[in-house]
Design a protein around this motif. Structure first.
Motif, PDB file in Angstrom:
ATOM      1  N   THR A   1       0.865  -1.181   0.000  1.00  0.00           N
ATOM      2  CA  THR A   1       0.000   0.000   0.000  1.00  0.00           C
ATOM      3  C   THR A   1       0.907   1.237   0.000  1.00  0.00           C
ATOM      4  O   THR A   1       2.130   1.119   0.096  1.00  0.00           O
ATOM      5  N   GLY A   2       0.273   2.410  -0.093  1.00  0.00           N
ATOM      6  CA  GLY A   2       1.041   3.647   0.020  1.00  0.00           C
ATOM      7  C   GLY A   2       1.350   3.946   1.472  1.00  0.00           C
ATOM      8  O   GLY A   2       2.508   4.135   1.858  1.00  0.00           O
ATOM      9  N   HIS A   3       0.290   3.920   2.308  1.00  0.00           N
ATOM     10  CA  HIS A   3       0.468   4.295   3.713  1.00  0.00           C
ATOM     11  C   HIS A   3      -0.190   3.324   4.682  1.00  0.00           C
ATOM     12  O   HIS A   3      -0.248   3.589   5.871  1.00  0.00           O
ATOM     13  N   GLY A   4      -0.724   2.212   4.205  1.00  0.00           N
ATOM     14  CA  GLY A   4      -1.435   1.282   5.093  1.00  0.00           C
ATOM     15  C   GLY A   4      -0.579   0.089   5.479  1.00  0.00           C
ATOM     16  O   GLY A   4       0.622   0.229   5.756  1.00  0.00           O
ATOM     17  N   VAL A   5      -1.202  -1.096   5.486  1.00  0.00           N
ATOM     18  CA  VAL A   5      -0.503  -2.321   5.875  1.00  0.00           C
ATOM     19  C   VAL A   5       0.546  -2.668   4.806  1.00  0.00           C
ATOM     20  O   VAL A   5       0.280  -2.570   3.614  1.00  0.00           O
ATOM     21  N   ASN A   6       1.738  -3.066   5.271  1.00  0.00           N
ATOM     22  CA  ASN A   6       2.860  -3.382   4.365  1.00  0.00           C
ATOM     23  C   ASN A   6       3.059  -2.240   3.356  1.00  0.00           C
ATOM     24  O   ASN A   6       3.218  -2.451   2.153  1.00  0.00           O
ATOM     25  N   SER A   7       3.080  -1.031   3.902  1.00  0.00           N
ATOM     26  CA  SER A   7       3.178   0.129   3.008  1.00  0.00           C
ATOM     27  C   SER A   7       4.602   0.331   2.524  1.00  0.00           C
ATOM     28  O   SER A   7       5.576   0.032   3.217  1.00  0.00           O
ATOM     29  N   ILE A   8       4.695   0.865   1.333  1.00  0.00           N
ATOM     30  CA  ILE A   8       6.018   1.146   0.769  1.00  0.00           C
ATOM     31  C   ILE A   8       6.680   2.265   1.559  1.00  0.00           C
ATOM     32  O   ILE A   8       7.896   2.272   1.753  1.00  0.00           O
ATOM     33  N   THR A   9       5.867   3.206   2.086  1.00  0.00           N
ATOM     34  CA  THR A   9       6.460   4.311   2.849  1.00  0.00           C
ATOM     35  C   THR A   9       7.045   3.819   4.176  1.00  0.00           C
ATOM     36  O   THR A   9       8.066   4.323   4.622  1.00  0.00           O
ATOM     37  N   SER A  10       6.396   2.817   4.795  1.00  0.00           N
ATOM     38  CA  SER A  10       6.956   2.319   6.062  1.00  0.00           C
ATOM     39  C   SER A  10       8.296   1.638   5.814  1.00  0.00           C
ATOM     40  O   SER A  10       9.217   1.753   6.627  1.00  0.00           O
TER      41      SER A  10
END
Lengths: 356, 496
Positions: free
Chosen positions: B400-409
């Motif tokens: 995802t972008g900002h959710g679960v398994n997000s690339i941002t995290s």
């Protein structure tokens, strides 16, 4: 000039000859939809008679008799839907999956909605007598079930309609905009009317085969019950002579001509007239002779349903056939380029960045 | 991916499939495949001993299973299809082309199974009252149902095994080599006793609801079902070990690097520890049920019940995990791109062959530097739009972008608060499959890596959720649009 998305297809061969897949799709879909009609119509009729049962107890018992059929019919409806789903996935991969994705939130919500509807149907049926003291809560369950059964087919119809019109795909913003495409509501009304009609025939079948003791327990005469079944079959069918042509006339234009579609539906209308006449005659027959046209009515209904399925398929083909040629050409072109790129990469010494 | 991209940016797309699939496996294994032979066996035992208490208990358990399997069980089975066709249409469409007849056969068996469970449940009381011969027929109906339940699982496991390791299918593309993939038999051998043991544990739990505390029969039933569970335990362990040792061989084919094996070994060890704790707990409770059923409180049976559900869920997760970076071993990556497509896509770019673009919402456009002139802003948005399309086509199936398994995290973990410049992120992504072998290689061109980098840089400042095609729709790329009307006009002109 009309801009239309032309995606590429899966580059694997069809697993079976196309006519076989079409056969699976049409035949099993019709079987599926008949049981869906029984299920949805059964829910409506149960609610109707349960409401009448508030004033006259025997209608409540009749509602229970009809409710008892829903749970088995719903299991058969679901299981028979899997085969056509498999066939439509295979035959119309690009079209079906695209429509699914564009209405995705509602499409996937079919699963929890159907689960809830089925669980409530079980509660409604199996706790019928325990909920005698909570009649309005019990009727409330039937209302919720009916509303769910009203809404779920709309999701399917919206998808099936959207898949036929690639030129609209770029304009769709979620389920509700797909819902507004022409033809959705007229087809929906056509389907919804078929539900009580088919369930009416189911009632005739059911009450013809029950033994005397079972009929006596309902508080009705056998002839009354059979007549009620025929009335449910006849009046919605009569309304179909308005709704059906409306659905036909609002079909969006296709690239290919749909003369054959109109011909098939025309024959269906003629056969339906004969069938409706027989249904009406049955509603007027006395106890001695009522039911004697049941077999011809069922046979004619089978013909009508078959013609509906055939016409529907012919229209679907007319709608997508030119576009499918473009998809085919695009896929072939893409695969040629893939081969060429792989040859090129091999000549350069396999410099594809996939090596682990 | 050449379909409009369905995307769930909060929970993630994999969550959708996992929730539905795991629920389905639990119902299918625990309440159908394993439970139907147990119920039929109870009915048979009750008949043999002329003890109606067994018959009543068996019917209550069956009725419970009937309610759950014909609602949650049946619908989650269909739900797996619907969810996978939304999240990864390329993989399910490819699998259907290969396994159409397997699924078709499975469907026929499924129809039989549904008819049998309807018949078995709805005729129970009527046939039981029609004498011993009719009762025997009913018991046979139960065992037939058990057999068909198992056959549906046996067919589907072939497809699951294929997805992990297609074996020789990669060279000859035939149906039977696909079915007889290397992991099929070990996986089936494992799932069969697992289902029976799981059913035993669920039945132990249900007995506490369906019998009275003071009833001596409760102890008798607990003891017998505990013995059933115990009888399958050695088979679970033996077949589990066979399956467990077969997987690394398949892994070797899938992943050529030692890192992958090492990382998998970590998971494997952890899973093994959890499995051992679970099995020991289950055995302890089962022993208790056999030797001291009167002392067994309800809560004690909750533990193995949840333990085995949890273990099965985890087992499915490991199965999914070891398949990476592929969704169909060595044929298609988890991003939906075929291995064979890579040479072309890396040469010309993924966007060159993408039919759809994923429009930016107003919220997604926020966060640009304030001092940009209008032309600069437009140019920047165009780059971000293309970068988003690269992200949606190549990353969004798993991230995802900002959710679960997000690339941002992941970027936050690696690069912290320092600017995520395209140089930094693109450089990393280009070689990430070496460092993290579960990741597919980046399928696009070098220019697209920079576009993706620019988009990721934007995501550092823009926290807006990324909508999928299901809400934002799609834009059709002009160069990929067909001209049906024109073509028809030409055809008509030629005909004239």
């Amino acid at each position: 000039m009309n801009e239309i998305p032309v995606p590429r297809d899966i580059p694997l061969p069809m697993p079976a000859p196309e006519p076989v897949l079409i056969g699976v799709l049409i035949i099993f879909f019709l079987m599926h939809i008949v049981f869906v009609n029984f299920m949805v119509g059964g829910a409506f009729l149960t609610l109707w008679y349960q409401l009448r049962g508030l004033k006259e107890k025997r209608y409540d018992d009749l509602a229970y008799e009809i409710a008892a059929t829903i749970t088995a019919n719903k299991s058969i409806a679901v299981v028979l839907g899997v085969g056509p789903l498999l066939a439509i996935n295979t035959l119309y991969t690009v079209y079906f999956y695209t429509a699914n994705a564009l209405t995705g939130a509602f499409w996937i919500s079919i699963i929890p909605l159907v689960i809830v509807a089925f669980v409530l149907t079980y509660i409604h049926k199996y706790l019928w007598h325990q909920m005698e003291r909570m009649k309005w809560l019990h009727i409330g369950l039937a209302i919720v079930v009916s509303l769910l059964f009203l809404f779920i087919p709309l999701i399917f119809l919206t998808n099936i309609n959207l898949m036929l019109f690639p030129e609209k795909w770029g304009t769709i913003r979620g389920f509700f905009s797909a819902l507004m495409l022409p033809n959705v509501f007229s087809r929906y009304a056509h389907f919804i009317l078929a539900c009580p009609a088919m369930t009416g025939l189911l009632m005739v079948w059911l009450f013809r085969r029950k033994n005397e003791a079972e009929i006596a327990a309902t508080g009705f005469e056998r002839v009354e019950l059979i007549r009620k079944g025929y009335q449910w079959a006849f009046w919605p069918t009569a309304a179909q002579f308005v709704i059906g042509p409306l659905a036909l006339l609002t079909l969006p234009e296709t690239q290919e001509s749909i003369h054959s579609v109109i011909a098939v539906f025309g024959v269906a209308i003629l056969v339906s007239m004969g069938m409706a006449h027989l249904m009406f005659t049955e509603t007027r027959r006395p106890a001695e002779t009522i039911g004697k046209s049941f077999a011809p009515i069922c046979a004619l209904m089978l013909v009508v349903v078959g013609l509906m399925g055939a016409g529907r398929h012919l229209y679907r083909e007319a709608a997508v056939a030119p576009h499918r040629e473009l998809v085919r050409a695009k896929t072939e072109d893409y695969m040629r380029k893939v081969e060429e790129a792989n040859r090129e990469a091999a000549a350069k010494g396999g410099d594809v960045r996939t090596s682990q | 991916m050449d379909f409009p991209v369905f995307h769930l940016d909060f929970f993630g797309n994999r969550w959708l499939i996992a929730t539905i699939a795991i629920l389905h496996v639990l119902v299918n294994h625990g309440l159908a495949v394993g439970m139907m032979p147990l119920v039929a066996a109870m009915e048979w035992y009750g008949q043999k001993k002329q003890d109606p208490r067994w018959d009543r208990l068996a019917y209550k358990i069956l009725f419970f299973c009937f309610l759950i399997t014909t609602t949650i069980g049946a619908l989650t089975g269909v739900g797996i299809w619907l969810s996978v066709s939304l999240v990864n249409p390329y993989s399910i469409a490819s699998l259907i082309r290969v396994f159409f007849w397997a699924w078709f056969t499975e469907w026929l068996v499924f129809i039989t199974e549904v008819c049998l469970i309807l018949a078995y449940t709805l005729t129970w009381k009527k046939w039981s009252n029609q004498g011993p011969e009719k009762k025997k027929q009913h018991i046979r109906l139960g065992f037939a149902l058990a057999f068909f339940s198992w056959v549906t699982m046996a067919i589907i496991v072939a497809i699951l095994g294929f997805m992990m390791d297609p074996g020789n299918w990669l060279t000859d593309h035939s149906f039977w080599t696909g079915v007889m993939n290397p992991l099929y038999i070990p996986q089936l051998a494992f799932r069969t006793p697992l289902a029976a043991a799981m059913a035993g544990i669920i039945a132990l739990f249900l007995i506490l609801f369906f019998t009275k505390r003071q009833d001596g029969f409760r102890h008798e039933a607990l003891r017998a079902v505990a013995l059933w569970t115990l009888a399958f335990a050695p088979f679970v362990l033996a077949a589990g070990w066979w399956y467990y040792t077969s997987v690394p061989d398949a892994m070797k084919d899938n992943l050529g690097v030692s890192l992958a094996t090492l990382a998998f070994a970590d998971w494997q060890t952890k899973f093994l520890q959890i499995a051992v704790v679970t099995v020991v707990t289950i055995l302890l409770v089962v022993q208790f049920a056999i030797s001291r059923p009167n002392l067994l409180p309800k809560v004690a049976l909750v533990v193995p019940f949840f333990a085995i559900l949890w273990m099965t869920g985890h087992f499915e997760r490991v199965r999914e995990f070891i398949r990476k970076p592929y969704v169909i071993g060595q044929y298609m990556y988890a991003n939906g791109m075929r291995v064979d497509d890579y040479a072309l896509l890396q040469r010309d770019g993924v966007l060159t062959y993408a039919t759809y673009s994923n429009p930016l919402t107003e919220a997604e456009k926020a966060g640009l530097p304030e001092r940009l002139s209008e032309p600069e802003r437009t140019a920047r948005l165009e780059t971000i739009q293309k970068g988003k399309d690269v992200f949606m086509d190549t990353c969004s199936r798993c991230h995802t972008g900002h959710g679960v398994n997000s690339i941002t995290s992941h970027l936050q973990r690696m690069f912290g608060d320092k600017p995520w410049t395209p140089e930094l992120t693109a450089g990393y992504i280009e070689g990430m499959h070496y460092a993290q072998p579960y990741m597919p290689p980046f399928p696009g061109s070098k220019a697209e890596l920079q576009l993706l980098g620019a988009y990721l840089e934007h995501l550092q400042h823009n926290k807006a959720p990324i909508p999928g095609a299901q809400s934002a729709g799609v834009i059709v790329h002009d160069e990929n649009a067909g001209r049906i009307a024109t073509k028809t006009n030409q055809t008509e002109a030629a005909a004239r």
